[in-house]
Design an enzyme around this catalytic site. Structure first.
Site, PDB file in Angstrom:
ATOM      1  N   SER A   1      47.536   7.879  41.114  1.00 51.31           N
ATOM      2  CA  SER A   1      46.004   7.304  41.051  1.00 51.31           C
ATOM      3  C   SER A   1      46.304   5.900  40.051  1.00 51.31           C
ATOM      4  O   SER A   1      45.493   5.046  40.127  1.00 51.31           O
ATOM      5  CB  SER A   1      45.203   8.016  40.224  1.00 51.31           C
ATOM      6  OG  SER A   1      44.836   9.188  41.158  1.00 51.31           O
TER       7      SER A   1
ATOM      8  N   GLU B   1      33.925   6.206  40.082  1.00 48.73           N
ATOM      9  CA  GLU B   1      34.918   7.075  40.484  1.00 48.73           C
ATOM     10  C   GLU B   1      34.417   8.516  40.462  1.00 48.73           C
ATOM     11  O   GLU B   1      33.774   9.245  39.494  1.00 48.73           O
ATOM     12  CB  GLU B   1      36.127   7.054  39.657  1.00 48.73           C
ATOM     13  CG  GLU B   1      37.140   7.746  40.134  1.00 48.73           C
ATOM     14  CD  GLU B   1      38.244   8.333  39.031  1.00 48.73           C
ATOM     15  OE1 GLU B   1      38.166   8.187  37.748  1.00 48.73           O
ATOM     16  OE2 GLU B   1      39.512   8.594  39.784  1.00 48.73           O
TER      17      GLU B   1
HETATM   18 MG    MG Z   1      41.220   8.987  39.009  1.00 46.37          MG
HETATM   19 ZN    ZN Z   2      46.053  13.376  41.310  1.00 41.74          ZN
END
Ligand code: MG
Ligand code: ZN
Length: 357
Positions: A79, A246
């Site tokens: 990420s 997010e």
């Molecule tokens: Mg994340």
């Molecule tokens: Zn992950």
């Protein structure tokens, strides 16, 4: 007669050409709302259709693209590198936050747009210093440097912040209380609940020690509600705004191979997309982009045994996968995101549409 027919055909095609939105000069958005479903591949998006009592908000998008997500050093991204690609337009190594492969800082779209007097906001269901949100305002060589990331946030230009992570602000190994720094910069700080009304001050809303609770454990409407509040606050800025939201725990549910956890997170993210699209539709100057950094869990919506009337979600890994990731867009500039391209292009396409330096 034959010439007349040709003239009519030319006339009709010219009319069609001039009316087709794809061929008109590209429209530019004033505002961008970027929603990142961490770990959200096509099967996770499909959950929004097969496990939803309401109609999915994904139905409302007008344009779709696909991105390749590999990082500079790994085929399968994490990420940190995934968000750095969106925030700064560069490929870096897994674990990198706002730095290139040589660990040098690279400017983020938040920083670039703040110079143009844009208002910026970040919302996550993880701690706000977790990799995905961090890549938009911090510069560290490792995503694990949470306390440094929090200090970066306190010095950043971000105007609206909502999520978890209080321990990185007020229970730090260096003994500092970063809330004091935010207060000194005229932030209003909320640690119990989302405020009902806006005071006009910048907002720091930190409602958990680390990540926010799971949907299946009672998080409630934190994500759609804070999104609504952020839009209310940021849209008052006449120069425009850039908001990143997010759905952090779609990824965590994938790592846990927990379908119920995943369904709760995906439907909450879907509902939040609806809040952004409702605003964009009414506002007319806002581009909404929904995408993901990578897929998590290798999720498949398999038939339950031989019963083709029942879906049994199955995971193939406890980690991430390399599957291409969808990009959904709506609003001015939406058609720029059609096609198949690298994740770094999300940044470059956004910057080109904003047309700022
Ligand atoms: Mg994340
Ligand atoms: Zn992950």
């Amino acid at each position: 007669m034959r010439y007349l027919l040709i003239l009519i055909l030319i006339g009709a095609s010219t009319l069609a050409w001039s009316q087709s939105p794809e061929n008109s000069s590209p429209e530019r958005p004033k505002n961008i709302i970027l929603l990142i479903g961490d770990g959200m591949g096509m099967s996770q998006v499909s959950v929004s259709f097969y496990f939803n009592e309401n109609e999915s908000n994904f139905n409302r998008f007008t344009n779709i693209g696909l991105i390749r997500t590999s990082s500079s050093a790994q085929l399968i991204t994490d990420s940190a590198a995934g968000a750095t690609a969106f925030a700064s337009g560069i490929k870096s190594y897994n674990g990198a936050i706002g730095v290139n492969p040589k660990t040098e800082s690279v400017p983020t779209i938040f920083e670039l747009m703040s110079k143009n007097n844009y208002a910026t906001g970040i919302i996550s269901t993880s701690s706000v210093v977790h990799a995905t949100p961090a890549a938009f305002y911090a510069h560290v060589f490792s995503r694990r440097m949470y306390e440094v990331i929090a200090a970066n946030l306190a010095e950043s230009e971000v105007d609206f912040i909502a999520g978890g992570g209080s321990k990185f602000f007020n229970a730090r190994t260096d003994g500092k209380n970063l809330y004091d720094l935010f207060a000194a910069r005229d932030f209003e700080i909320h640690t119990e609940s989302i405020p009902e009304t806006l005071s006009g001050k910048k907002q720091l809303i930190i409602l958990a020690e680390d990540g926010m609770p799971k949907m299946i454990e009672g998080r409630g409407d934190f994500l759609p509600k804070s999104t609504d509040l952020a839009i209310d606050y940021l849209s008052k800025n006449k120069e425009g705004f850039f908001l990143v939201i997010e759905g952090s725990q779609i990824d965590w549910a994938g790592h846990d191979n927990n379908a119920d956890y995943l369904i709760g997170e995906q439907l909450d993210f879907d509902k939040t997309i609806g809040v952004a699209l409702d605003f964009a539709k009414e506002n007319g100057e806002t581009l909404v982009i929904v995408t993901a950094d990578h897929e998590t869990g290798g999720l498949t919506l398999s038939a339950d045994g031989n019963d083709y009337n029942k879906i049994s979600p199955i995971f193939s890994t406890g980690g991430h996968s390399a599957t291409l990731i969808p990009v959904f867009t709506y609003g001015p500039g939406a058609s720029s995101f059609n096609g198949i391209y690298e994740n770094t292009e999300i940044f470059h396409k956004m910057m080109a549409l904003l047309n700022k330096k």
